[in-house]
Design a protein around this motif. Structure first.
Motif, PDB file in Angstrom:
ATOM      1  N   ALA A 255      70.671 -25.964  60.504  1.00  0.00           N
ATOM      2  CA  ALA A 255      70.898 -26.730  61.732  1.00  0.00           C
ATOM      3  C   ALA A 255      69.577 -27.256  62.304  1.00  0.00           C
ATOM      4  O   ALA A 255      69.574 -28.242  63.046  1.00  0.00           O
ATOM      5  N   LEU A 256      68.468 -26.616  61.937  1.00  0.00           N
ATOM      6  CA  LEU A 256      67.154 -27.053  62.444  1.00  0.00           C
ATOM      7  C   LEU A 256      66.628 -28.289  61.722  1.00  0.00           C
ATOM      8  O   LEU A 256      65.751 -28.986  62.222  1.00  0.00           O
ATOM      9  N   PHE A 257      67.114 -28.516  60.496  1.00  0.00           N
ATOM     10  CA  PHE A 257      66.609 -29.623  59.676  1.00  0.00           C
ATOM     11  C   PHE A 257      67.792 -30.440  59.159  1.00  0.00           C
ATOM     12  O   PHE A 257      68.066 -30.446  57.961  1.00  0.00           O
ATOM     13  N   PRO A 258      68.476 -31.109  60.061  1.00  0.00           N
ATOM     14  CA  PRO A 258      69.724 -31.762  59.648  1.00  0.00           C
ATOM     15  C   PRO A 258      69.499 -32.898  58.633  1.00  0.00           C
ATOM     16  O   PRO A 258      70.421 -33.246  57.895  1.00  0.00           O
ATOM     17  N   GLU A 259      68.289 -33.420  58.576  1.00  0.00           N
ATOM     18  CA  GLU A 259      68.029 -34.536  57.652  1.00  0.00           C
ATOM     19  C   GLU A 259      67.777 -34.078  56.219  1.00  0.00           C
ATOM     20  O   GLU A 259      67.929 -34.855  55.277  1.00  0.00           O
ATOM     21  N   ALA A 260      67.311 -32.845  56.064  1.00  0.00           N
ATOM     22  CA  ALA A 260      66.890 -32.382  54.739  1.00  0.00           C
ATOM     23  C   ALA A 260      68.104 -31.989  53.893  1.00  0.00           C
ATOM     24  O   ALA A 260      69.112 -31.512  54.403  1.00  0.00           O
ATOM     25  N   ARG A 261      67.965 -32.168  52.594  1.00  0.00           N
ATOM     26  CA  ARG A 261      68.970 -31.603  51.695  1.00  0.00           C
ATOM     27  C   ARG A 261      68.813 -30.080  51.721  1.00  0.00           C
ATOM     28  O   ARG A 261      67.717 -29.582  51.965  1.00  0.00           O
ATOM     29  N   ALA A 262      69.885 -29.382  51.452  1.00  0.00           N
ATOM     30  CA  ALA A 262      69.843 -27.923  51.561  1.00  0.00           C
ATOM     31  C   ALA A 262      70.161 -27.288  50.212  1.00  0.00           C
ATOM     32  O   ALA A 262      71.041 -27.750  49.482  1.00  0.00           O
ATOM     33  N   SER A 263      69.429 -26.233  49.872  1.00  0.00           N
ATOM     34  CA  SER A 263      69.595 -25.578  48.575  1.00  0.00           C
ATOM     35  C   SER A 263      69.418 -24.069  48.707  1.00  0.00           C
ATOM     36  O   SER A 263      68.366 -23.605  49.154  1.00  0.00           O
TER      37      SER A 263
END
Ligand SMILES: *Cc1c(COP(=O)(O)O)cnc(C)c1O
Length: 346
Positions: A171-179
């Motif tokens: 939720a802190l980095f909504p722009e980043a892809r998550a893995s």
């Protein structure tokens, strides 16, 4: 006609990649550190690019540099898990590598495109959730990642705990892809797969949960030639230390592979090989250049015949368990002495 031969099956690698990607249903970014788990990072990287992989993970700067050279002008994103370590900045830029930021010091030392690693409970590398809050809104964060400590054990409560913490971080980095998921995580289900998965061991033939899985094919096959056959009378011992005593008369084959070829010393006393359609036991200590195996009753045992030590009939997880180690260690210790053969194109 080669004493110990290591066959690396890139078609099997491609099949494993497709299985893992389809299971995850999202981008699969191969982890090909440690020379591609001993299989060959450059060959694996090239083949996986052909299969559609566009992002990769390696541990070391040097691994990233070598993979960049091998991939040439293919625009792959190569993540370096060690991150922007002291003195690495210029080399990361020159090789167009994407470091994984693991600490606030690393965050301060790097302002280019980066991945951010959140520690969700493994306590190895990564920022705490509190530290990550201070970085929220940072530009150029291309990937937010974390690593599961117990993905090999589907029932372990750590998995759900880490999943919950990772969701918070996301939720802190909504722009980043998550893995979040490595091989084991993919098999935990799609909740764990987010935007990108990072399979390593299961690409290279290891089961996701430290045991063989029917969907995963062997990639590395280690075979050795029989150097000599001997009849060992009952009561005689075999090899260094005399730790094995023939309980009856045995036909023993001495194979041209030892711990210098990647057969673990600890494979004695439980190690097995595959010959004439069945498993056969190793007898006595593993030497540097040789092992002895019990081929009593085998009709085709003859000097020059090949015996499988690791491969489709002896899954890496089982060979590792017999030696008290893991598929990871077994594969990454496959040596360069065994002559290498490739099946399938890079
Ligand atoms: C090694 C590693 C992987 C791959 O893990 P496997 O268990 O081999 O699938 C993924 N992510 C990170 C951070 C790793 O260190």
């Amino acid at each position: 006609m080669t004493a110990a031969r290591l066959t690396l099956d890139l078609d099997a690698l491609a099949r494993n990649y497709a299985v893992l990607r389809d299971m995850a249903g999202v981008e699969a970014a191969p982890a090909i550190k440690a020379d591609g788990y001993g299989v060959g990072a450059l060959e694996a990287g090239l083949r996986l690019w052909r299969e559609g992989a566009r992002s990769f993970h390696v541990a070391r700067l040097t691994e990233g540099e070598a993979l960049r050279v091998a991939l040439g002008d293919r625009p792959a994103r190569i993540h370096v898990l060690d991150g922007p370590t002291p003195g690495s900045r210029d080399r990361l830029i020159d090789a167009e590598l994407t470091p994984v930021i693991n600490s606030l010091d690393q965050a301060a030392a790097w302002d280019g495109p980066a991945a951010i690693h959140i520690d969700t409970g493994m306590n190895r590398l990564g920022l705490t959730l509190a530290e990550a809050r201070g970085l929220a809104g940072r530009p150029n964060v291309v990937l937010l990642m974390s690593h599961l400590a117990c993905a090999g054990k589907p029932d372990h409560p750590m998995n759900a705990l880490q999943l919950a913490r990772f969701r918070e971080a996301r939720a802190l980095f909504p722009e980043a892809r998550a893995s979040l998921a490595s091989s084991g995580g993919i098999f935990l289900g799609r909740d764990y797969c987010f935007d990108q998965v990072r399979p390593g061991i299961s690409l290279f033939g290891g089961g996701p949960h430290d045991r063989p899985d029917g969907r995963i094919s062997a990639v590395a096959t280690l075979e050795a030639e029989i150097l000599q056959l001997r009849r060992v009378p009952a009561g005689e011992t075999i090899g260094y230390g005399g730790v094995f005593t023939a309980e009856r008369e045995l036909t023993v084959a001495i194979l041209a592979a030892g711990y210098a070829d990647g057969v673990p010393w600890s494979a004695c006393p439980k190690g097995q090989v595959w010959f004439e359609g069945a498993r056969r036991r190793m007898v006595g200590r593993v030497s540097m250049d040789m092992i002895a195996v019990d081929l009593t009753g085998c009709e085709t045992a003859t000097p020059g015949a090949l015996v499988e030590i690791l491969g489709p009939n002896l899954p890496v997880d089982e060979a590792a368990a017999a030696a008290g180690t893991t598929a990871y260690e077994l594969l990454t210790r496959l040596s360069t002495r065994a002559e290498r053969f490739w099946r399938g194109a890079a």
